[in-house]
Design a protein around this motif. Sequence first.
Motif, PDB file in Angstrom:
ATOM      1  N   LEU A  25       0.830  -1.200   0.000  1.00 42.49           N
ATOM      2  CA  LEU A  25       0.000   0.000   0.000  1.00 42.49           C
ATOM      3  C   LEU A  25       0.868   1.255   0.000  1.00 42.49           C
ATOM      4  O   LEU A  25       0.505   2.274  -0.588  1.00 42.49           O
ATOM      5  N   LEU A  41      -1.339   4.327  -0.837  1.00 44.22           N
ATOM      6  CA  LEU A  41      -2.722   4.057  -0.448  1.00 44.22           C
ATOM      7  C   LEU A  41      -2.807   3.653   1.021  1.00 44.22           C
ATOM      8  O   LEU A  41      -3.754   3.012   1.445  1.00 44.22           O
ATOM      9  N   VAL A  42      -1.792   4.011   1.809  1.00 50.21           N
ATOM     10  CA  VAL A  42      -1.804   3.635   3.216  1.00 50.21           C
ATOM     11  C   VAL A  42      -2.986   4.332   3.893  1.00 50.21           C
ATOM     12  O   VAL A  42      -3.121   5.543   3.817  1.00 50.21           O
ATOM     13  N   PRO A  43      -3.878   3.555   4.505  1.00 48.87           N
ATOM     14  CA  PRO A  43      -5.038   4.194   5.122  1.00 48.87           C
ATOM     15  C   PRO A  43      -4.640   4.956   6.372  1.00 48.87           C
ATOM     16  O   PRO A  43      -3.706   4.572   7.071  1.00 48.87           O
ATOM     17  N   SER A  44      -5.345   6.044   6.639  1.00 48.33           N
ATOM     18  CA  SER A  44      -5.111   6.781   7.874  1.00 48.33           C
ATOM     19  C   SER A  44      -5.472   5.856   9.051  1.00 48.33           C
ATOM     20  O   SER A  44      -6.380   5.042   8.926  1.00 48.33           O
ATOM     21  N   ARG A  49       1.156   6.393   8.161  1.00 47.22           N
ATOM     22  CA  ARG A  49       1.931   7.417   7.476  1.00 47.22           C
ATOM     23  C   ARG A  49       3.304   6.868   7.127  1.00 47.22           C
ATOM     24  O   ARG A  49       3.881   6.101   7.895  1.00 47.22           O
ATOM     25  N   ASN A  72      -2.670  12.395  -2.844  1.00 49.06           N
ATOM     26  CA  ASN A  72      -3.682  12.432  -3.885  1.00 49.06           C
ATOM     27  C   ASN A  72      -3.309  13.329  -5.052  1.00 49.06           C
ATOM     28  O   ASN A  72      -4.170  13.811  -5.775  1.00 49.06           O
TER      29      ASN A  72
END
Lengths: 386, 359, 356
Positions: free
Chosen positions: B55, B60-63, B66, B98
């Motif tokens: 990711l 695309l690392v989800p919150s 970081r 983004n």
Amino acid sequence: MSKTTFLGKFFGHGEAVEAEVQHEEAFYRAGQWQLVWWKFKRHRLAQVSMAVLAVFYFVAIFAEFLSPHDPMRRFQGRLAHPPTAIHIRDTQGRFRAPFIYGTEQGRDPVTFRPIHVADPDSIHPIRLLVRGDPYRFWGLFPTDVHLFGTAGEDAMPIYILGTDSIGRDVLSRIFYGGRISLSIGLVGIAISFVLGLLLGGISGFFGGAIDDVIQRVIEVLTTLPQIPLWMALAAALPREWPQLRIYFATTLILSIFGWTGLARIVRGRLLSMREEDFVLAARLDGESEWTIIVRYMLPGFASYIIISLTGSLPGMILGETALSFLGIGLNPPTISWGVMLQQAQNIMNVAHFPWVLWPVPVVVIAVLMFNFVGDGLRDAADPYMS
Amino acid sequence: MSGNEVIAEVKNLRTYFHVPEGVVRAVDGVDLVIKPGRTLGVVGESGCGKSVTALSLMRLVPSPGRIEGGEIIYYQSVRETSASSLSDIIDITRLKPNSREIRAIRGNHISMVFQEPMAAMLPVRTVGSQIMEAITLHQNVSHQEARERAIEMLARVNLPNPDRIVDNYPFQLSGGMRQRAVIAMALSCNPHLLIADEPTTALDVTTEAQILDLMRKLQADYNMAIMFITHNLGVIAEMADEVAVMYLGKVVEQTDIRSIFINPLHPYTQALLRSIPQLDDVMTRSGERRQLHTIKGMVPDPYTVLKGCPFHPRCPHFMSEVCDQVVPEVIEAEPDHIVRCHLYAPSPEEAQTRKEAML
Amino acid sequence: MTEQVDTLSQIQVNDHHQAQKPLVETKALKKHFPIQRGLLRRVVGHVKAVDEVSFYVMEGETLGLVGESGCGKTTTGRCLLRAIMPTSGEIWFDDPKLGRVNIAELDREQLVQVRRNMRMIFQDPYASLNPRMTLLDIVGAPLKAMGIARGKELERRVAEMLELVGLRPEYMRRYPHAFSGGQRQRVGLARALAPHPKFLVCDEPVSALDVSVQAQILNLLQELQEEMGLTYLFVAHDLSVVAHISDRVAVMYVGKMVETAPTQELFLSPKHPYTEALMSAIPRPDPSPREKRILLRGEVASPANPPSGCYFHPRCNYVKDICRTKEPAFEEISPGHYAKCHRATELALSGVATLA
């Protein structure tokens, strides 16, 4: 999920490492409600709201003692008296214990409306535990001691929130009104709870035709417009009924809708839990159906029941307020926040003595607090969800 | 193709999750090299950070995760012959999550296939329209061309009747067919690198075999690099050219596929290989039941920061005062075979001096 | 069909296991789930999850039951304990107290008795333990409900069970949230073993676990089998695991049993083309290139709408005309080796040795 991820959900960062050592065994041995409470405690807003509600209920319970006056007493010559200002400095600029000025009735030179003029020479100190209107505490013990007020037969009475158009103390009435307004929701959800659990349980457990019938009834009920139906039912209550009976009839009307949501939750949870592996395991262990429902399934959705019930409380409080405001729920001489607001139907009252609207912020705060508590419970309700 | 060609390089990548409960060092200093036309297998048990690494590559690392440090270098023009674009070296970690740049790379240069094919597709839109969107997003083609290309892609992944399936909704396809459609979508823009995160774990073995076979064929056709993430050592053996074994956010061993199975160096890799039931055992077994080798203990929870080597509490070759004190360096124990383990340090004295330097 | 099935176990008893007898045996076991449509819930068809399945498990052995998702292996396992009521068929169990009984016909009381000796462990270590009960309550539940122990004796038995599965007895006051997946699976095992059963249905017990933990649980299952003389039905989709733990293996495809044989024989010389394909498909931790790999066409058939003839024929690499029209019988090819294929005797299929 590892144990600490889980642990961390209950103890904040920083605390986590220490907490792990100190509370590890306590945490491992914590049952469902302990975990719910720990999680709930992390929800600040909900906790504050819980405390505020506790104060509300405390005030309602001890209304006789806490309110400075008899809520029914009409103060002649002090109709629509504005809230009495509390002073700690007199006209000479000297500090003294909190006091109020006495007022004289006069007339506005322009509008000729009666007004209340403060007399700077008439000083009435506020005292604690004063003798005032006699009452029976909880209808049992006759006494006349109030928490605070002004002492003496001809002392100026204190009106923290003013008086209404016929001279009754608004604060005392809000205190007494809380008894009805805050309890009507509780009685209402008690009825909803019984109906919802019973009908939802039957529906989910037996299934088949009974389930179909109950579900259709719920569907029909939920499609009916709520306020008009309440109004129709409330209007049908005979006026000559005693207050107590009207009160219970109103709670019944309010809980007509309350139970449907709960019944659906109970049914849904029952149906999904029946498929859970641990329920099958219990069946294979030889547990009886009754044990499975009571020991395995009910604790699994007890928290959802609580959420649903806290969720419907504000609606009931608002419902009572709305019905009584419209004059079709409770009526004088019963005191409730909705009944008090009947005075607000008269625009003149609102314009000239806006303090009769004090029940509005009180209702708003109560409803908000219930919603916040509900939020906190919703987050904490299922401590086993990942 | 020469061996030193590189399409992407991960250097000392660290991706952390700051959650109220603490810091999860999901990826903690990972180095990887991805070469065109080759498959890099990343293997490890749950929680080792293999998916987060993938990711991170896609940003695309989800919150609340970081990227805390390190580099992900993408050599954009490695396949283009023009010498002028040699400067097109992008550090993906420096792009905004983004930004236009990362979106241009994502899907177009680097694509990803996930474990759950349904999660990669919108249930309310047809398979074809989703593939066409991926195409038109990155390429300037007409609607008709995009549709033709979508049908062509569906045919490439061996879906029967691609001109009919193009108008089907994802729920109308079986799990295996859905995963094929997702692969078609991922490959629709000719990516240079395909990241496959457990792409066959949710599938049955016979379907898995079909998908793996398909991926191998497509790789040969497109000369693309694949980063193949899985927990299944069998799948790794089938797919990978090189393997990186991960444990608790670190690559503990990395080498070519033969060496990892024939000559594993890291005690974790050795233990992992011994703990899986081997099918070939049935051929030699004679009534007597064999016990599997196990790794003692379990993976520690993600908040614990272990001193020294993360594997030391479970390691059979644990050396007191060394393994629990000093983080092992990356050591090239054999040519092209790197391992993070004190056992392969040039000498115990050196390990000792390193430890003293640390203190 | 039935006649032939009746003799199944007898042959086995005479030929291979002179001293042993089948502990569990099913005859033409069927479970059809109705498909309902519309407001009136009219039955428009049936999902034939388990269709005429016959097999037996010898005392003390492990029978591996393999197949892909939706093949009916889990349903079969659950039917044995009547966790799911079978549609038809017989399930014979040799109960130490009741004797040889047909579980499909037992009344409630007898069923409780039989379930003392037939227990089950589940796939999901999280869903199978009630999070709101302590280990003492979870492991003690069968002992209490079956009237085996209570009070101090219950605690003693629970402690004993926890120790048996490698957990510390002091843990009994803890709730499941204190434990990892592997430890929870041990708790589930302790619960299953608490009434000292003879037979255990293991429903994918290691599928949800990481490789290293999986090995621990598999070893534990083997140790316990030897110690307590247990008999296992081991349901799984992972052929390597099944090969490792089973004495015999049964293969299912779309609700039907397609092949049964002793483990080594099944893996070395399979008689059903599906078994061959299944074995060929397993990814193996061996980097040397494979000589031959059998890839199946298409997808697993739907048990609601199975194909004609042999259910496997649309995907079979050896299909002949007869396969499309006539369902093959489940026949004994060689002693103890059964297959459901028209061409079972004539085909020379590859086993793991030749596939490698």
